[in-house]
Design an enzyme around this catalytic site. Structure first.
Site, mmCIF file in Angstrom:
data_model
loop_
_atom_site.group_PDB
_atom_site.id
_atom_site.type_symbol
_atom_site.label_atom_id
_atom_site.label_comp_id
_atom_site.label_asym_id
_atom_site.label_seq_id
_atom_site.Cartn_x
_atom_site.Cartn_y
_atom_site.Cartn_z
ATOM 1 N N TYR A 169 -7.037 32.395 20.903
ATOM 2 C CA TYR A 169 -6.588 31.159 21.564
ATOM 3 C C TYR A 169 -6.608 29.988 20.582
ATOM 4 O O TYR A 169 -5.640 29.238 20.465
ATOM 5 C CB TYR A 169 -7.462 30.857 22.782
ATOM 6 C CG TYR A 169 -6.981 29.664 23.592
ATOM 7 C CD1 TYR A 169 -5.866 29.770 24.417
ATOM 8 C CD2 TYR A 169 -7.644 28.440 23.551
ATOM 9 C CE1 TYR A 169 -5.412 28.683 25.175
ATOM 10 C CE2 TYR A 169 -7.211 27.356 24.301
ATOM 11 C CZ TYR A 169 -6.095 27.478 25.107
ATOM 12 O OH TYR A 169 -5.656 26.398 25.842
ATOM 13 N N SER A 199 -4.149 21.566 22.699
ATOM 14 C CA SER A 199 -5.436 21.711 23.382
ATOM 15 C C SER A 199 -6.495 21.124 22.450
ATOM 16 O O SER A 199 -6.247 20.963 21.245
ATOM 17 C CB SER A 199 -5.734 23.203 23.603
ATOM 18 O OG SER A 199 -7.080 23.400 23.992
HETATM 19 N N1 LIG Z 1 -6.793 24.640 31.621
HETATM 20 C C1 LIG Z 1 -7.361 24.077 30.538
HETATM 21 O O1 LIG Z 1 -8.570 23.859 30.492
HETATM 22 C C2 LIG Z 1 -6.500 23.687 29.365
HETATM 23 C C3 LIG Z 1 -7.053 22.885 28.360
HETATM 24 C C4 LIG Z 1 -6.281 22.523 27.255
HETATM 25 C C5 LIG Z 1 -4.984 22.973 27.149
HETATM 26 N N2 LIG Z 1 -4.463 23.758 28.129
HETATM 27 C C6 LIG Z 1 -3.094 24.214 27.942
HETATM 28 O O2 LIG Z 1 -2.285 23.580 28.911
HETATM 29 C C7 LIG Z 1 -1.144 24.390 29.176
HETATM 30 C C8 LIG Z 1 -1.033 24.572 30.682
HETATM 31 O O3 LIG Z 1 -2.154 25.305 31.123
HETATM 32 P P1 LIG Z 1 -2.776 25.164 32.601
HETATM 33 O O4 LIG Z 1 -4.238 25.121 32.404
HETATM 34 O O5 LIG Z 1 -2.077 24.131 33.365
HETATM 35 O O6 LIG Z 1 -2.479 26.649 33.150
HETATM 36 P P2 LIG Z 1 -1.527 27.172 34.296
HETATM 37 O O7 LIG Z 1 -1.623 28.655 34.240
HETATM 38 O O8 LIG Z 1 -1.864 26.519 35.591
HETATM 39 O O9 LIG Z 1 -0.076 26.702 33.831
HETATM 40 C C9 LIG Z 1 0.742 27.480 33.003
HETATM 41 C C10 LIG Z 1 2.024 27.796 33.749
HETATM 42 O O10 LIG Z 1 2.868 28.565 32.880
HETATM 43 C C11 LIG Z 1 3.322 29.714 33.587
HETATM 44 N N3 LIG Z 1 3.595 30.763 32.617
HETATM 45 C C12 LIG Z 1 2.690 31.529 31.943
HETATM 46 N N4 LIG Z 1 3.332 32.370 31.135
HETATM 47 C C13 LIG Z 1 4.651 32.146 31.297
HETATM 48 C C14 LIG Z 1 5.816 32.703 30.738
HETATM 49 N N5 LIG Z 1 5.754 33.676 29.833
HETATM 50 N N6 LIG Z 1 7.024 32.226 31.132
HETATM 51 C C15 LIG Z 1 7.109 31.220 32.053
HETATM 52 N N7 LIG Z 1 6.041 30.662 32.625
HETATM 53 C C16 LIG Z 1 4.826 31.116 32.243
HETATM 54 C C17 LIG Z 1 2.203 30.049 34.563
HETATM 55 O O11 LIG Z 1 2.651 30.856 35.635
HETATM 56 C C18 LIG Z 1 1.773 28.656 35.002
HETATM 57 O O12 LIG Z 1 2.571 28.197 36.055
HETATM 58 C C19 LIG Z 1 -1.370 25.690 28.389
HETATM 59 O O13 LIG Z 1 -0.673 25.607 27.177
HETATM 60 C C20 LIG Z 1 -2.864 25.685 28.146
HETATM 61 O O14 LIG Z 1 -3.191 26.434 26.988
HETATM 62 C C21 LIG Z 1 -5.174 24.114 29.237
#
Ligand SMILES: NC(=O)c1ccc[n+]([C@@H]2O[C@H](COP(=O)([O-])OP(=O)(O)OC[C@H]3O[C@@H](n4cnc5c(N)ncnc54)[C@H](O)[C@@H]3O)[C@@H](O)[C@H]2O)c1
Length: 267
Positions: free
Chosen positions: A156, A143
């Site tokens: 985080y 991230s």
């Molecule tokens: N959304 C943002 O702004 C952003 C920015 C930078 C990085 N990220 C990172 O990107 C990655 C994806 O995040 P996203 O924003 O797409 O969120 P999201 O919640 O849409 O995707 C995460 C997925 O992982 C699943 N999940 C969560 N815990 C789990 C577990 N213990 N076992 C199995 N599945 C699990 C959730 O149900 C979801 O489908 C994360 O690592 C997040 O930290 C997100």
């Protein structure tokens, strides 16, 4: 037309929504066979309905068992594994240490680091024998918060710095057999990223933040608010043989945060 991932066999962990779900679509569009591990039963059912040929394991990726099962399912379906992607993550809604009661720290740390850090270790450990055999590739999700404070809270940000450490450490350990790289997305639209139960945030979605699209665009020099579909191509590149000389490195699809220049400060 040949795809960037023709013939590649991939497992995407945390594929039910947001960035992981977009990676599934991009990988398939580029010719990969994709299996998924996802905790949420509803999201898993939606994948099965939309993509009946995708082997789905429903399970908690913070556990060894779920990762072992998902890898076994993928290997059985495809005859091996070339790529592991992990997109699991949870957020803390910018809570600083001063915002955390001392008696909540144990649970909050365990939840954040179990999901955002340990989950990667279990996934890599489970996939490693198959990836060594194929001389495969791993892509973990960092991230902007793996590089800068202020885009998440103390838990985080520190958990994402730890993922950055995993990329470096695992790339060092697993060379020359397996490449390990990261993608460090900036703030992302259209995801289901949620908070953690110990902070009472499990039903709170970052994407529901009022004005988020405009705010994200205003933060970045390129003036863009990106989605999982934008980030997915960074994963495609790192999973493909086009990046065969790259390990221990990171792609930053974040609109240019590292330049230190914010769009609202432009003359
Ligand atoms: N959304 C943002 O702004 C952003 C920015 C930078 C990085 N990220 C990172 O990107 C990655 C994806 O995040 P996203 O924003 O797409 O969120 P999201 O919640 O849409 O995707 C995460 C997925 O992982 C699943 N999940 C969560 N815990 C789990 C577990 N213990 N076992 C199995 N599945 C699990 C959730 O149900 C979801 O489908 C994360 O690592 C997040 O930290 C997100």
């Amino acid at each position: 037309m040949t795809g960037w991932l023709d013939g590649r066999r991939a497992l995407v962990v945390g594929a039910g929504s947001g960035i992981g779900r977009a990676v599934v679509d991009a990988f398939r569009a580029e010719g990969a066979s994709v299996a998924v591990l996802e905790r949420d039963a509803g999201k898993s059912a939606a994948i099965t309905e939309a993509l009946p040929d995708v082997p789905v394991t429903v399970g908690d990726a913070t556990t060894r068992e779920a990762n072992d099962e998902a890898v076994a399912t993928a290997v059985e379906a495809f005859g091996g594994l070339d790529v592991l992607v992990n997109c699991v993550g949870v957020f803390d809604f910018y809570r600083g240490l001063g915002d955390l009661d001392a008696d909540v720290i144990d649970d909050a740390f365990a939840e954040m680091f179990s999901t955002n850090v340990k989950c990667h270790l279990h996934a890599v450990k489970a996939a490693l024998p198959a990836l060594r055999e194929s001389r495969g590739s791993i892509v973990l999700t960092e991230s902007t918060s793996a590089y800068y404070a202020g885009r998440g809270g103390v838990l985080y940000v520190s958990s994402k710095f730890a993922v950055r450490g995993l990329v470096t450490s695992l790339a060092h350990e697993l060379a020359p057999d397996v490449r390990v790289n990261g993608v460090a997305p900036g703030g992302t639209l259209d995801t289901d990223l949620r908070g953690i139960p110990s902070l009472g945030q499990e039903s709170r979605r970052l994407d529901d933040t009022p004005g988020r699209a405009a705010d994200l665009a205003a933060r970045t020099p390129l003036g863009v608010a990106l989605t999982g579909a934008d980030h997915a191509w960074s994963y495609v590149f790192l999973a493909s043989s086009r990046s065969r000389g790259i390990t221990g490195d990171v792609v930053h699809p974040d609109g240019g945060i590292a330049t230190g220049r914010q769009t609202e400060r432009r003359p």
